[in-house]
Design a protein around this motif. Structure first.
Motif, PDB file in Angstrom:
ATOM      1  N   TRP A 135     -71.114 116.665  70.237  1.00 16.62           N
ATOM      2  CA  TRP A 135     -70.549 115.748  71.229  1.00 16.62           C
ATOM      3  C   TRP A 135     -71.439 114.522  71.402  1.00 16.62           C
ATOM      4  O   TRP A 135     -70.938 113.388  71.460  1.00 16.62           O
ATOM      5  CB  TRP A 135     -70.401 116.479  72.565  1.00 16.62           C
ATOM      6  N   ILE A 136     -72.751 114.721  71.461  1.00 11.17           N
ATOM      7  CA  ILE A 136     -73.667 113.596  71.605  1.00 11.17           C
ATOM      8  C   ILE A 136     -73.582 112.667  70.391  1.00 11.17           C
ATOM      9  O   ILE A 136     -73.596 111.440  70.526  1.00 11.17           O
ATOM     10  CB  ILE A 136     -75.117 114.091  71.809  1.00 11.17           C
ATOM     11  N   GLU A 137     -73.476 113.259  69.200  1.00  9.38           N
ATOM     12  CA  GLU A 137     -73.356 112.440  67.985  1.00  9.38           C
ATOM     13  C   GLU A 137     -72.092 111.587  68.034  1.00  9.38           C
ATOM     14  O   GLU A 137     -72.105 110.404  67.656  1.00  9.38           O
ATOM     15  CB  GLU A 137     -73.341 113.334  66.743  1.00  9.38           C
ATOM     16  N   ARG A 138     -71.009 112.174  68.495  1.00 12.96           N
ATOM     17  CA  ARG A 138     -69.744 111.435  68.583  1.00 12.96           C
ATOM     18  C   ARG A 138     -69.829 110.330  69.640  1.00 12.96           C
ATOM     19  O   ARG A 138     -69.276 109.240  69.459  1.00 12.96           O
ATOM     20  CB  ARG A 138     -68.599 112.394  68.884  1.00 12.96           C
ATOM     21  N   ILE A 139     -70.536 110.611  70.751  1.00 18.33           N
ATOM     22  CA  ILE A 139     -70.746 109.592  71.777  1.00 18.33           C
ATOM     23  C   ILE A 139     -71.547 108.419  71.192  1.00 18.33           C
ATOM     24  O   ILE A 139     -71.200 107.242  71.363  1.00 18.33           O
ATOM     25  CB  ILE A 139     -71.488 110.183  72.994  1.00 18.33           C
ATOM     26  N   LYS A 140     -72.622 108.739  70.479  1.00 12.83           N
ATOM     27  CA  LYS A 140     -73.453 107.700  69.849  1.00 12.83           C
ATOM     28  C   LYS A 140     -72.600 106.803  68.956  1.00 12.83           C
ATOM     29  O   LYS A 140     -72.684 105.571  69.012  1.00 12.83           O
ATOM     30  CB  LYS A 140     -74.547 108.343  69.000  1.00 12.83           C
ATOM     31  N   GLU A 141     -71.787 107.439  68.128  1.00 12.51           N
ATOM     32  CA  GLU A 141     -71.029 106.694  67.126  1.00 12.51           C
ATOM     33  C   GLU A 141     -69.898 105.885  67.747  1.00 12.51           C
ATOM     34  O   GLU A 141     -69.589 104.785  67.294  1.00 12.51           O
ATOM     35  CB  GLU A 141     -70.511 107.661  66.064  1.00 12.51           C
TER      36      GLU A 141
END
Length: 338
Positions: A135-141
């Motif tokens: 989820w954090i990776e998707r938020i970053k991207e």
């Protein structure tokens, strides 16, 4: 759940491991360390969900260990073991996320009761580490590519996942995300936003979400302003890169790296924005170019196949017929080119 037991006394360390192994619900893995320094070294290959540590140890004590791990692994569950005279000292760990204490000597019922409490809370508010990281990776991207709709959707998903968290747990988690995002953009993207990592101050769950989403929107706005109008739509940039390299082999990972997102995120975003997969888009573009070139009388069909990246001529003709219903030669005949 993975457990790390830290104590400088071999007999106590061995006894704690045995008591943990006797617990009614088996743990995934149980490892031990002699002191705080060794425990930190363990984290390079073994990231536990639960830390059980003595407070008094040589080289690095339990208080310093909890402080360091609170900064680097804020979601780690911690149990501190102390002697009666050390209990006041051990309470300093409160600011490092420690919520459970055991007084020496520790007995199986004492330890198992703590396990019961931890697992009950863990079951109620469990969010898998892999899901959290994803989820954090998707938020970053989504932020990096300025996809506001994507970010809003991710927040809706996370509200559902976090419905069982207490207000304090939710605040801790969202503060953790802000901390990770700030570090990521500063270290990897050379961009920082003042105040991004400031703790959220709210007394209700809804206010926490509102403040967090406002922070995300502000981050996107700051990022967009920092680019000073030089920002290119990631999908347009990706498509241009593909369209100008039809004669060579390029990979999805290569294009994802170009626009600064992960391959999995790029694949999902590309399909949503174009209606096609990376492979089908590239194939269709190659065939469109081939069709245009077939209308040029002096160009040989074999050369056209090479020009659009097909060294295997039969594969080229088969793909062309699949798209247009006729072979390249049949298409040429239909437009009067022999």
């Amino acid at each position: 759940m993975k457990v790390l037991i830290v104590d400088d006394e071999p007999i106590i360390r061995s006894g704690m491991m045995k008591m943990a192994q006797q617990y009614t619900q088996p743990f995934q893995t149980i490892e031990t360390a002699n002191n705080g320094l060794e425990a930190i070294d363990r984290f390079s290959h073994f990231e536990p969900d639960l830390l059980i540590t003595d407070i008094r140890m040589p080289k690095m004590d339990g208080l310093e260990l909890c402080r360091i791990l609170h900064n680097s692994h804020p979601n780690l569950l911690k149990v501190v073991i102390s002697g009666y005279n050390d209990f006041e000292y051990a309470q300093k760990c409160l600011s490092y996320g420690v919520k459970h204490y055991l007084l020496k000597p520790v007995t199986p019922p004492d330890l198992h009761d703590i396990f019961d409490q931890i697992l009950k809370l863990h079951a109620q508010s469990c969010i898998s580490i892999s899901g959290y990281v994803e989820w954090i990776e998707r938020i970053k991207e989504s932020i990096w590519s300025l996809q506001m709709d994507e970010m809003t959707q991710l927040m809706t998903e996370w509200r559902e996942r976090c419905s069982l968290l207490t207000i304090n747990q939710l605040k801790h988690q969202l503060d953790d995300v802000l901390h990770l995002l700030g570090n990521f953009f500063q270290e990897k993207k050379q961009f920082s936003m003042p105040g991004l990592q400031d703790p959220l101050k709210a007394s209700t769950r809804e206010d926490l979400y509102i403040l967090f989403e406002c922070r995300m929107r502000a981050l996107m706005k700051e990022l967009q302003c920092s680019r000073q109008g030089n920002y290119k739509d990631p999908m347009e940039e990706a498509k241009l890169y593909i369209d100008t390299r039809l004669s060579v082999e390029i990979t999805l990972t290569e294009v994802a790296d170009l626009i600064g997102v992960s391959p999995s995120y790029f694949s999902t975003l590309f399909r949503r924005m174009t209606g096609e997969t990376f492979v089908s888009y590239r194939m269709n573009k190659r065939m469109e170019k081939a069709k245009d070139m077939l209308a040029i009388p002096h160009m040989r069909t074999f050369d056209i196949a090479i020009e659009v990246g097909y060294e295997d001529y039969p594969h080229f003709t088969k793909t062309f017929k699949k798209i247009y219903g006729v072979s390249p030669s049949e298409y040429r005949n239909s437009i009067g080119i022999k």
